[in-house]
Write an enzyme that holds these catalytic residues in place. Sequence first.
Site: not given
Length: 278
Positions: A160, A173
Amino acid sequence: MNTIMTPAGLAEVPGPSRSLEGRVAIVTGSTSGIGLGIAEALAIRGASVVLNGFGPTDEIAATCRRLAEIHDVPVRHDRADMAQPAEITALMERTARAFGPCDILVNNAGIQHVAQIEDFPPDKWEAILAINLSAAFHTMRAALPRMKARRFGRIVNVASAHGLVASPFKSAYVAAKHGLVGLTKVAALEAAENGVTCNAVCPGYVWTPLVADQVAQQATAHGLSEEEVVRRVFLAEQPTRRFATVDEVAGTVAFLCSRAAASITGIALPVDGGWTTH
């Protein structure tokens, strides 16, 4: 020759060839969203594909039939839970028995939770690290010996932009995705002399069910409309001011699995509309 239709006045460009014919691909978290797009991009190129993830059984079965019929490749689904190492090992063995050893491994499974660190539920922290980071270790640990022995392998970890930069309220995350980028680099170094590449792609915001859930959560947390959250939170740092598409991410992954990418390994490639350029 396959072609892609283009707007009037532009030349046609070649479509994907079946350059991955005979290869076996596993894509985790691929019953919807980015993962399904990646699985289809690999199937288009001729790879046998194993889908993984949860969802309604009849819908998943229909997806498998559609991919197999349209792209003329073997497709199967495996419900292995990416939070369970024993199930990951079983997934790899079932794939080998059904199609042959894994040639292409795409670690895409991921979950998300948004909260301040002091309010972050410990069970959510553990679950996010298990699925977003540890699962990739377990799949790679199982796949690498056979890849090295055959002197071919492509591993792509879907990290990401949050594997490169941080945002508030996403401690687990961000930690997991940063860890995944580091794990990618280690695997690339260890496998480089054996014909195996390992890379990470780092999408910015892509409109998927996962992002839709985040938009709703942040709208509630900040007392904003979902439209304001999209404009002021999600796309504020994305210079293109638009969500990336699933096809853009899938095409990038497919390229990294190709022969043309044989000398590309250990990178963390942003697909983020310029977000991490700031």
